[in-house]
Design a protein around this motif. Sequence first.
Motif, PDB file in Angstrom:
ATOM      1  N   GLY A  27    -132.249   8.863 -13.715  1.00  0.00           N
ATOM      2  CA  GLY A  27    -131.665   8.275 -14.921  1.00  0.00           C
ATOM      3  C   GLY A  27    -132.634   8.340 -16.094  1.00  0.00           C
ATOM      4  N   ILE A  28    -133.888   7.984 -15.817  1.00  0.00           N
ATOM      5  CA  ILE A  28    -134.903   7.999 -16.873  1.00  0.00           C
ATOM      6  C   ILE A  28    -135.227   9.439 -17.256  1.00  0.00           C
ATOM      7  CG2 ILE A  28    -137.286   7.379 -17.423  1.00  0.00           C
ATOM      8  CD1 ILE A  28    -135.471   4.982 -17.250  1.00  0.00           C
ATOM      9  N   ILE A  29    -135.312  10.305 -16.248  1.00  0.00           N
ATOM     10  CA  ILE A  29    -135.638  11.713 -16.518  1.00  0.00           C
ATOM     11  C   ILE A  29    -134.626  12.284 -17.505  1.00  0.00           C
ATOM     12  CG2 ILE A  29    -135.730  14.033 -15.522  1.00  0.00           C
ATOM     13  CD1 ILE A  29    -136.825  12.784 -12.960  1.00  0.00           C
ATOM     14  N   PHE A  30    -133.344  12.114 -17.197  1.00  0.00           N
ATOM     15  CA  PHE A  30    -132.314  12.678 -18.064  1.00  0.00           C
ATOM     16  C   PHE A  30    -132.314  12.002 -19.432  1.00  0.00           C
ATOM     17  CE2 PHE A  30    -129.745  14.177 -14.177  1.00  0.00           C
ATOM     18  CZ  PHE A  30    -130.466  15.353 -14.183  1.00  0.00           C
ATOM     19  N   GLY A  31    -132.499  10.709 -19.429  1.00  0.00           N
ATOM     20  CA  GLY A  31    -132.513   9.987 -20.700  1.00  0.00           C
ATOM     21  C   GLY A  31    -133.613  10.494 -21.620  1.00  0.00           C
ATOM     22  N   VAL A  32    -134.827  10.571 -21.080  1.00  0.00           N
ATOM     23  CA  VAL A  32    -135.961  11.013 -21.896  1.00  0.00           C
ATOM     24  C   VAL A  32    -135.781  12.468 -22.318  1.00  0.00           C
ATOM     25  CG1 VAL A  32    -138.422  11.542 -21.800  1.00  0.00           C
ATOM     26  CG2 VAL A  32    -137.606   9.344 -20.995  1.00  0.00           C
ATOM     27  N   ALA A  33    -135.345  13.310 -21.380  1.00  0.00           N
ATOM     28  CA  ALA A  33    -135.148  14.725 -21.705  1.00  0.00           C
ATOM     29  C   ALA A  33    -134.100  14.863 -22.807  1.00  0.00           C
ATOM     30  CB  ALA A  33    -134.724  15.499 -20.460  1.00  0.00           C
ATOM     31  N   ALA A  34    -133.038  14.071 -22.711  1.00  0.00           N
ATOM     32  CA  ALA A  34    -131.974  14.132 -23.713  1.00  0.00           C
ATOM     33  C   ALA A  34    -132.519  13.736 -25.083  1.00  0.00           C
ATOM     34  CB  ALA A  34    -130.818  13.225 -23.313  1.00  0.00           C
ATOM     35  N   VAL A  35    -133.295  12.656 -25.119  1.00  0.00           N
ATOM     36  CA  VAL A  35    -133.850  12.210 -26.405  1.00  0.00           C
ATOM     37  C   VAL A  35    -134.701  13.315 -27.023  1.00  0.00           C
ATOM     38  CG1 VAL A  35    -135.496  10.622 -27.475  1.00  0.00           C
ATOM     39  CG2 VAL A  35    -133.799   9.747 -25.876  1.00  0.00           C
ATOM     40  N   ILE A  36    -135.585  13.882 -26.219  1.00  0.00           N
ATOM     41  CA  ILE A  36    -136.499  14.897 -26.752  1.00  0.00           C
ATOM     42  C   ILE A  36    -135.735  16.147 -27.177  1.00  0.00           C
ATOM     43  CG2 ILE A  36    -138.410  16.434 -26.168  1.00  0.00           C
ATOM     44  CD1 ILE A  36    -139.635  14.193 -24.619  1.00  0.00           C
ATOM     45  N   ALA A  37    -134.778  16.574 -26.334  1.00  0.00           N
ATOM     46  CA  ALA A  37    -134.023  17.780 -26.667  1.00  0.00           C
ATOM     47  C   ALA A  37    -133.240  17.588 -27.964  1.00  0.00           C
ATOM     48  CB  ALA A  37    -133.088  18.132 -25.515  1.00  0.00           C
ATOM     49  N   MET A  38    -132.577  16.435 -28.083  1.00  0.00           N
ATOM     50  CA  MET A  38    -131.790  16.147 -29.294  1.00  0.00           C
ATOM     51  C   MET A  38    -132.692  16.171 -30.527  1.00  0.00           C
ATOM     52  SD  MET A  38    -128.741  15.762 -28.487  1.00  0.00           S
ATOM     53  CE  MET A  38    -127.801  15.544 -26.998  1.00  0.00           C
ATOM     54  N   GLY A 293    -129.440  10.442 -31.262  1.00  0.00           N
ATOM     55  CA  GLY A 293    -130.432   9.505 -30.749  1.00  0.00           C
ATOM     56  C   GLY A 293    -129.779   8.341 -30.021  1.00  0.00           C
ATOM     57  N   CYS A 294    -128.659   7.858 -30.580  1.00  0.00           N
ATOM     58  CA  CYS A 294    -127.936   6.743 -29.953  1.00  0.00           C
ATOM     59  C   CYS A 294    -127.391   7.152 -28.590  1.00  0.00           C
ATOM     60  CB  CYS A 294    -126.788   6.282 -30.845  1.00  0.00           C
ATOM     61  SG  CYS A 294    -127.357   5.243 -32.182  1.00  0.00           S
ATOM     62  N   ILE A 295    -126.800   8.349 -28.554  1.00  0.00           N
ATOM     63  CA  ILE A 295    -126.227   8.812 -27.279  1.00  0.00           C
ATOM     64  C   ILE A 295    -127.327   8.936 -26.233  1.00  0.00           C
ATOM     65  CG2 ILE A 295    -125.122  10.756 -26.133  1.00  0.00           C
ATOM     66  CD1 ILE A 295    -123.570  11.186 -28.776  1.00  0.00           C
ATOM     67  N   ALA A 296    -128.423   9.584 -26.638  1.00  0.00           N
ATOM     68  CA  ALA A 296    -129.536   9.741 -25.702  1.00  0.00           C
ATOM     69  C   ALA A 296    -130.106   8.380 -25.324  1.00  0.00           C
ATOM     70  CB  ALA A 296    -130.614  10.622 -26.319  1.00  0.00           C
ATOM     71  N   GLY A 297    -130.154   7.476 -26.304  1.00  0.00           N
ATOM     72  CA  GLY A 297    -130.654   6.122 -26.042  1.00  0.00           C
ATOM     73  C   GLY A 297    -129.801   5.393 -25.022  1.00  0.00           C
ATOM     74  N   ILE A 298    -128.495   5.584 -25.124  1.00  0.00           N
ATOM     75  CA  ILE A 298    -127.590   4.945 -24.166  1.00  0.00           C
ATOM     76  C   ILE A 298    -127.885   5.451 -22.757  1.00  0.00           C
ATOM     77  CG2 ILE A 298    -125.176   4.864 -23.408  1.00  0.00           C
ATOM     78  CD1 ILE A 298    -124.457   4.718 -26.431  1.00  0.00           C
ATOM     79  N   SER A 299    -128.148   6.752 -22.636  1.00  0.00           N
ATOM     80  CA  SER A 299    -128.435   7.263 -21.294  1.00  0.00           C
ATOM     81  C   SER A 299    -129.744   6.678 -20.768  1.00  0.00           C
ATOM     82  CB  SER A 299    -128.463   8.791 -21.287  1.00  0.00           C
ATOM     83  OG  SER A 299    -129.518   9.253 -22.073  1.00  0.00           O
ATOM     84  N   LEU A 300    -130.667   6.371 -21.681  1.00  0.00           N
ATOM     85  CA  LEU A 300    -131.899   5.715 -21.242  1.00  0.00           C
ATOM     86  C   LEU A 300    -131.627   4.296 -20.748  1.00  0.00           C
ATOM     87  CD1 LEU A 300    -134.847   6.552 -23.646  1.00  0.00           C
ATOM     88  CD2 LEU A 300    -134.846   6.572 -21.171  1.00  0.00           C
ATOM     89  N   VAL A 301    -130.765   3.595 -21.471  1.00  0.00           N
ATOM     90  CA  VAL A 301    -130.418   2.230 -21.062  1.00  0.00           C
ATOM     91  C   VAL A 301    -129.734   2.260 -19.698  1.00  0.00           C
ATOM     92  CG1 VAL A 301    -128.957   0.250 -21.591  1.00  0.00           C
ATOM     93  CG2 VAL A 301    -130.286   1.324 -23.403  1.00  0.00           C
ATOM     94  N   VAL A 302    -128.829   3.242 -19.528  1.00  0.00           N
ATOM     95  CA  VAL A 302    -128.149   3.382 -18.234  1.00  0.00           C
ATOM     96  C   VAL A 302    -129.187   3.622 -17.140  1.00  0.00           C
ATOM     97  CG1 VAL A 302    -126.565   4.797 -16.894  1.00  0.00           C
ATOM     98  CG2 VAL A 302    -125.986   4.151 -19.223  1.00  0.00           C
ATOM     99  N   GLY A 303    -130.169   4.486 -17.450  1.00  0.00           N
ATOM    100  CA  GLY A 303    -131.246   4.736 -16.501  1.00  0.00           C
ATOM    101  C   GLY A 303    -132.000   3.461 -16.172  1.00  0.00           C
ATOM    102  N   GLY A 304    -132.248   2.664 -17.186  1.00  0.00           N
ATOM    103  CA  GLY A 304    -132.945   1.392 -16.991  1.00  0.00           C
ATOM    104  C   GLY A 304    -132.160   0.444 -16.111  1.00  0.00           C
ATOM    105  N   ILE A 305    -130.837   0.413 -16.320  1.00  0.00           N
ATOM    106  CA  ILE A 305    -129.989  -0.441 -15.491  1.00  0.00           C
ATOM    107  C   ILE A 305    -130.049   0.033 -14.044  1.00  0.00           C
ATOM    108  CG2 ILE A 305    -127.595  -1.121 -15.047  1.00  0.00           C
ATOM    109  CD1 ILE A 305    -127.217  -0.982 -18.135  1.00  0.00           C
ATOM    110  N   GLY A 306    -130.131   1.360 -13.869  1.00  0.00           N
ATOM    111  CA  GLY A 306    -130.282   1.919 -12.522  1.00  0.00           C
ATOM    112  C   GLY A 306    -131.542   1.381 -11.852  1.00  0.00           C
TER     113      GLY A 306
END
Lengths: 414, 238
Positions: A27-38, A293-306
């Motif tokens: 979850g964190i991997i994808f979140g961080v990768a998404a933020v950086i890629a975006m 950034g918001c979309i990627a941020g949401i995936s980070l939050v989801v990762g955090g909830i995981g």
Amino acid sequence: MDLRETFTLSVVGLLSHKLRTFLTMLGIIFGVAAVIAMLSIGEGAKQESLEQIRQMGISNIIVQHWDREEEEDREESTDRNLSRGLTWADARAISDIVPTAEYVTPQRELQTRALAGDNTFRTMLVGTTPEYLTVLNARVASGVFFTHEDMLESRRVCVLGADARRALFFFDDPLGARIKIRNHWFTVIGVLEDKGAASGKIGGVLEVRNTDEDIYVPLSTLLQRFHWEAGQSELTQITVKVDDPDRLNETAQLIRTLVGRRHRGVDDFKIAIPEELLRQSQRTQQIFNVVMGCIAGISLVVGGIGIMNIMLASVLERTREIGIRRALGARRRDILYQFLVESLLVSLTGGLVGVMLGYAVPEVITLYAGWRTIVPAWTIALAFGVSATVGIGFGIYPARQAARLNPIDALRYE
Amino acid sequence: MTVSSNNAVIEIRQLIKTYTMGLTQVHALAGLSLHIQRNEYVAIMGPSGSGKSTLLNIIGCLDMPSGGEYVLNGQLASQMDDDELARIRNQEIGFVFQTFNLLPRSNALRNVELPLVYSGIGSRERTDRAQRALQAVGLGDRMNHRPNELSGGQRQRVAIARALVNGPAIILADEPTGALDTRTGEEIMQLFRQLHDQGNTIILVTHEEHVAQHSRRIVRLRDGLIESDAPNPGGTPV
């Protein structure tokens, strides 16, 4: 228990459930990768439009001929009788009448083919004036640019863009060589420096093409030597360099009125200000960045909830272990740190892998989609900061739950 | 902290422990008083629900009394905060449980090291002391085995080594033979006797008469109070 001890303990704890740890990390991997890629796609697009606009001149105003027939019905083709389109005379009028116009350079473009020996090259033949160099911030790499004298005598001389030179002459010296364009021979007198330009569209209005592929000839030569259909606009574009960047809008307004009057009110031209477009595209860019950034941020939050979910399950599963540790002398703090370090480790390791993935994804995008991407260095600091915050933020509650357990209750837990 | 009379390691005065179960209140301990001297070997007996485990948990600082005083080694334990209690559990008390309570994923050595980890002892000294403790209980050749690779008796020996490793003032055992067969249970009881002979204070909770017979003093509880408290002459060394 010291920190090193806690750290070792957490590593052992995580390694004993490798798959679970990995899935949590994902979850964190994808979140961080998404933020950086975006961010890197956004940054790349920003740099690109910035360069394109700089190439057009930041203190320039561009008047372009606008062929209505292409875009609208022929009903208004009677306007043709009223206006002859953008003319060299318009350019002179702007130069004479508009006080803030420092330099004015007219341009006529012709898509054609150039031949040098056995090499042919599809190019844009640009007829212009010597002011072109100053207005467009171009520099001569070798040889010279044509002069007003060349203009007056309509000499058949040409200056090559960097890419045109490469395509026609490879490593040979092009100066003095002759190239053939539509039955006319031109002598190469100069080569321009590489502008590193790319083609594209800015703000959806102004088209930018790769001017390194252009071949430049005196405007008078172009207009006289080549055969033109009747009724075509004489010029494609007039570029005006304004002496004071603060007066771009006023000047544009003045040019609009002037050219409009000369065209008898026919709306057959458009005016673009690169600086204005730059600001617009930056505004669009900002919106893009915030949304992505918001979309990627949401995936980070989801990762955090995981992480939180797994840690809560882990606390429950290890209640007895917590009881044993407490019975043997672990303080609440020791238990708290043990679980907190575990979630921090998961999120930081995930962040690290995410950064690597975040570097790789833009590379792949550049490779396949041809978009420019730039990974700004600060995104890495951001990624680590965010994953650490996620680790602590979502890890603190489960760790507190673990630390709060009564030794005897934890020991009796089945 | 408070008056410590002569050689008593444990002084309990008017100890009360109340549980709330649903709407009714259960008095597990109803004002119990008890003194235990250094190097005593005490068995606490009683039917289930008599409060013997509750008493042991309070003595072991795993649980807090609802009222009364508990003085351990001259310190008033019933008023300590959580960190101090953790320190007491770590250094003053060695606990042996019926179900051993070993960490399943750690080997014998790591399990025995655990109390030392929480007293902040460096890894080399830790390993050294844990090895000596395991050798003392006769498991010098089983140090790298995990609990599931050991028999019940061996597991309880690991647990005893763990209880001893930090040199506690008292060893508490809650039904230490409850999960073992009779023969292995006897072996464990021999080990306790040895520990007592070496000068350790031992308190054990049991409901089995033959286990209690190993001790030198038998305290019988009923309904949260002491029913009888008598020396056990049969508990002399064999």
